[in-house]
Design a protein around this motif. Structure first.
Motif, PDB file in Angstrom:
ATOM      1  N   ALA A 141       0.808  -1.209   0.000  1.00  0.00           N
ATOM      2  CA  ALA A 141       0.000   0.000   0.000  1.00  0.00           C
ATOM      3  C   ALA A 141       0.846   1.265   0.000  1.00  0.00           C
ATOM      4  O   ALA A 141       0.454   2.284  -0.574  1.00  0.00           O
ATOM      5  CB  ALA A 141      -0.936  -0.010   1.213  1.00  0.00           C
ATOM      6  N   GLU A 142       2.018   1.214   0.629  1.00  0.00           N
ATOM      7  CA  GLU A 142       2.861   2.402   0.708  1.00  0.00           C
ATOM      8  C   GLU A 142       3.295   2.902  -0.666  1.00  0.00           C
ATOM      9  O   GLU A 142       3.581   4.083  -0.839  1.00  0.00           O
ATOM     10  CB  GLU A 142       4.083   2.121   1.583  1.00  0.00           C
ATOM     11  CG  GLU A 142       3.798   2.042   3.074  1.00  0.00           C
ATOM     12  CD  GLU A 142       3.153   0.729   3.499  1.00  0.00           C
ATOM     13  OE1 GLU A 142       2.780   0.607   4.674  1.00  0.00           O
ATOM     14  OE2 GLU A 142       3.004  -0.166   2.632  1.00  0.00           O
ATOM     15  N   GLN A 143       3.347   2.008  -1.655  1.00  0.00           N
ATOM     16  CA  GLN A 143       3.752   2.422  -2.995  1.00  0.00           C
ATOM     17  C   GLN A 143       2.693   3.264  -3.690  1.00  0.00           C
ATOM     18  O   GLN A 143       2.983   3.923  -4.696  1.00  0.00           O
ATOM     19  CB  GLN A 143       4.079   1.188  -3.841  1.00  0.00           C
ATOM     20  CG  GLN A 143       5.328   0.448  -3.377  1.00  0.00           C
ATOM     21  CD  GLN A 143       5.564  -0.838  -4.142  1.00  0.00           C
ATOM     22  OE1 GLN A 143       4.641  -1.409  -4.729  1.00  0.00           O
ATOM     23  NE2 GLN A 143       6.796  -1.310  -4.142  1.00  0.00           N
ATOM     24  N   ALA A 144       1.481   3.279  -3.166  1.00  0.00           N
ATOM     25  CA  ALA A 144       0.419   4.077  -3.775  1.00  0.00           C
ATOM     26  C   ALA A 144       0.742   5.567  -3.750  1.00  0.00           C
ATOM     27  O   ALA A 144       0.206   6.333  -4.561  1.00  0.00           O
ATOM     28  CB  ALA A 144      -0.909   3.814  -3.073  1.00  0.00           C
ATOM     29  N   ALA A 145       1.635   5.986  -2.837  1.00  0.00           N
ATOM     30  CA  ALA A 145       2.016   7.400  -2.791  1.00  0.00           C
ATOM     31  C   ALA A 145       2.634   7.844  -4.105  1.00  0.00           C
ATOM     32  O   ALA A 145       2.521   9.011  -4.500  1.00  0.00           O
ATOM     33  CB  ALA A 145       2.977   7.648  -1.634  1.00  0.00           C
ATOM     34  N   GLY A 146       3.299   6.929  -4.809  1.00  0.00           N
ATOM     35  CA  GLY A 146       3.916   7.264  -6.089  1.00  0.00           C
ATOM     36  C   GLY A 146       2.911   7.549  -7.186  1.00  0.00           C
ATOM     37  O   GLY A 146       3.272   8.094  -8.231  1.00  0.00           O
ATOM     38  N   LEU A 147       1.655   7.178  -6.961  1.00  0.00           N
ATOM     39  CA  LEU A 147       0.597   7.429  -7.951  1.00  0.00           C
ATOM     40  C   LEU A 147      -0.303   8.588  -7.547  1.00  0.00           C
ATOM     41  O   LEU A 147      -1.317   8.836  -8.208  1.00  0.00           O
ATOM     42  CB  LEU A 147      -0.244   6.166  -8.134  1.00  0.00           C
ATOM     43  CG  LEU A 147       0.427   5.029  -8.922  1.00  0.00           C
ATOM     44  CD1 LEU A 147      -0.338   3.731  -8.729  1.00  0.00           C
ATOM     45  CD2 LEU A 147       0.534   5.369 -10.397  1.00  0.00           C
ATOM     46  N   ALA A 148       0.065   9.292  -6.505  1.00  0.00           N
ATOM     47  CA  ALA A 148      -0.761  10.413  -6.044  1.00  0.00           C
ATOM     48  C   ALA A 148      -0.972  11.416  -7.171  1.00  0.00           C
ATOM     49  O   ALA A 148      -0.022  11.852  -7.833  1.00  0.00           O
ATOM     50  CB  ALA A 148      -0.097  11.097  -4.848  1.00  0.00           C
ATOM     51  N   GLY A 149      -2.213  11.763  -7.424  1.00  0.00           N
ATOM     52  CA  GLY A 149      -2.556  12.714  -8.475  1.00  0.00           C
ATOM     53  C   GLY A 149      -2.636  12.126  -9.861  1.00  0.00           C
ATOM     54  O   GLY A 149      -3.029  12.827 -10.806  1.00  0.00           O
ATOM     55  N   LEU A 150      -2.281  10.847 -10.022  1.00  0.00           N
ATOM     56  CA  LEU A 150      -2.225  10.237 -11.350  1.00  0.00           C
ATOM     57  C   LEU A 150      -3.428   9.342 -11.655  1.00  0.00           C
ATOM     58  O   LEU A 150      -3.573   8.878 -12.787  1.00  0.00           O
ATOM     59  CB  LEU A 150      -0.943   9.409 -11.496  1.00  0.00           C
ATOM     60  CG  LEU A 150       0.371  10.187 -11.411  1.00  0.00           C
ATOM     61  CD1 LEU A 150       1.556   9.230 -11.525  1.00  0.00           C
ATOM     62  CD2 LEU A 150       0.449  11.250 -12.505  1.00  0.00           C
TER      63      LEU A 150
END
Length: 286
Positions: free
Chosen positions: A96-105
């Protein structure tokens, strides 16, 4: 062609299994995208054509850097891997922590998934496994771009109550308020029941009545068999005739019904080449 988003409210109704099963029997070329912000499962449950594991770094994780510079729908194919059997998948995040890399996308991804249907080179439907969604799930930002949102639910009373409430909340978010049974809006919201074979028929009318009474604008569009043996075959953990399993037979009926009802709106653009029929075991590991 279209973006079809699958999601659940709570618990483990089998969203990933249903998404793979539907994609395996989809009548046109399809891309299965694991878009659950909590992380995907296919890396752990499915194999690549060479028999080894899928690459966890090629998929949603690799597409994050590309999408920040803009994303042309055909670029999605650069991040796709085939499963053993041929089904093309966009592997989900690892944690779940990797979802930060998709913020706004997420809206960019939603538009690209929807527009892949119009590609002059490699058009495809996209089935997006959004996992469990709630009021703060970033995957909700995909849904305005979908042609159809399918909410999965088991048949226990609490599961049915949750799917009613989630359908009402989504209708308010996506359509601006409660809707009667005859009022259509895009995306359409459908409910798929995961049920013991032979047990769902009597519930469909009851659940539809419940959805209408709550003015959700949603209705039951089909049932998928609760079939643990078929799910194990689909994941490559068990041998057998996958195409004869209750899981695949019920998933095929759902896809046929969906295309009979909505297929005209999802027609392939006149300029686009038509893909061949899917492999009969497209979702299965061997």
């Amino acid at each position: 062609m279209a973006l079809i988003a699958l999601a659940a409210d709570k618990g483990s109704p089998g969203v990933t299994t249903a998404a793979v099963a539907l994609a395996a029997v989809w009548p046109r070329r399809v891309l299965l995208a694991e878009t659950d912000p909590a992380g995907g499962d296919l890396v752990y449950r499915s194999a690549a054509p060479h028999g080894g594991p899928l690459n966890p770094n090629t998929g949603m994780l690799s597409i994050a850097a590309t999408a920040r510079r803009g994303l042309v729908p055909d670029q999605l194919w650069d991040h796709v891997q085939p499963l053993n059997g041929g089904l093309e998948v966009l592997v989900g995040l690892g944690i779940a922590e990797q979802a930060a890399g998709l913020a706004g996308l997420w809206p960019t991804l939603g538009r690209s998934f929807a527009q892949l249907a119009e590609s002059p080179h490699a058009p495809a439907d996209v089935i997006a496994d959004c996992g469990r969604i709630s009021g703060d799930s970033p995957a909700l930002e995909l849904l305005p771009h979908a042609a159809l949102v399918l909410l999965l639910a088991r048949t226990e009373p609490e599961s049915l109550a949750r799917v009613r409430d989630r359908a009402a909340a989504l209708s308010h978010r996506l359509h601006g308020g409660p809707r009667g049974a005859a009022t259509l809006a895009t995306p359409l919201i459908g409910v798929v029941l995961i049920a013991e074979p032979g047990a769902a028929g009597r519930l469909v009318h009851q659940v539809n009545d419940m959805l209408v009474a709550a003015q959700t604008g949603a209705r039951v569009v089909g049932t998928i068999a609760q079939d643990p043996a078929g799910a194990d075959q689909l994941a490559g953990r068990r041998r057998g005739r996958l195409d004869k399993s209750l899981l695949i037979r019920s998933a095929r009926k759902v896809t046929v019904d969906l295309h009979q009802q909505y297929g005209a709106a999802w027609a392939v653009p006149a300029h686009a080449p038509q893909a061949g029929p899917p492999h009969p075991h497209a979702g299965a590991g061997r």
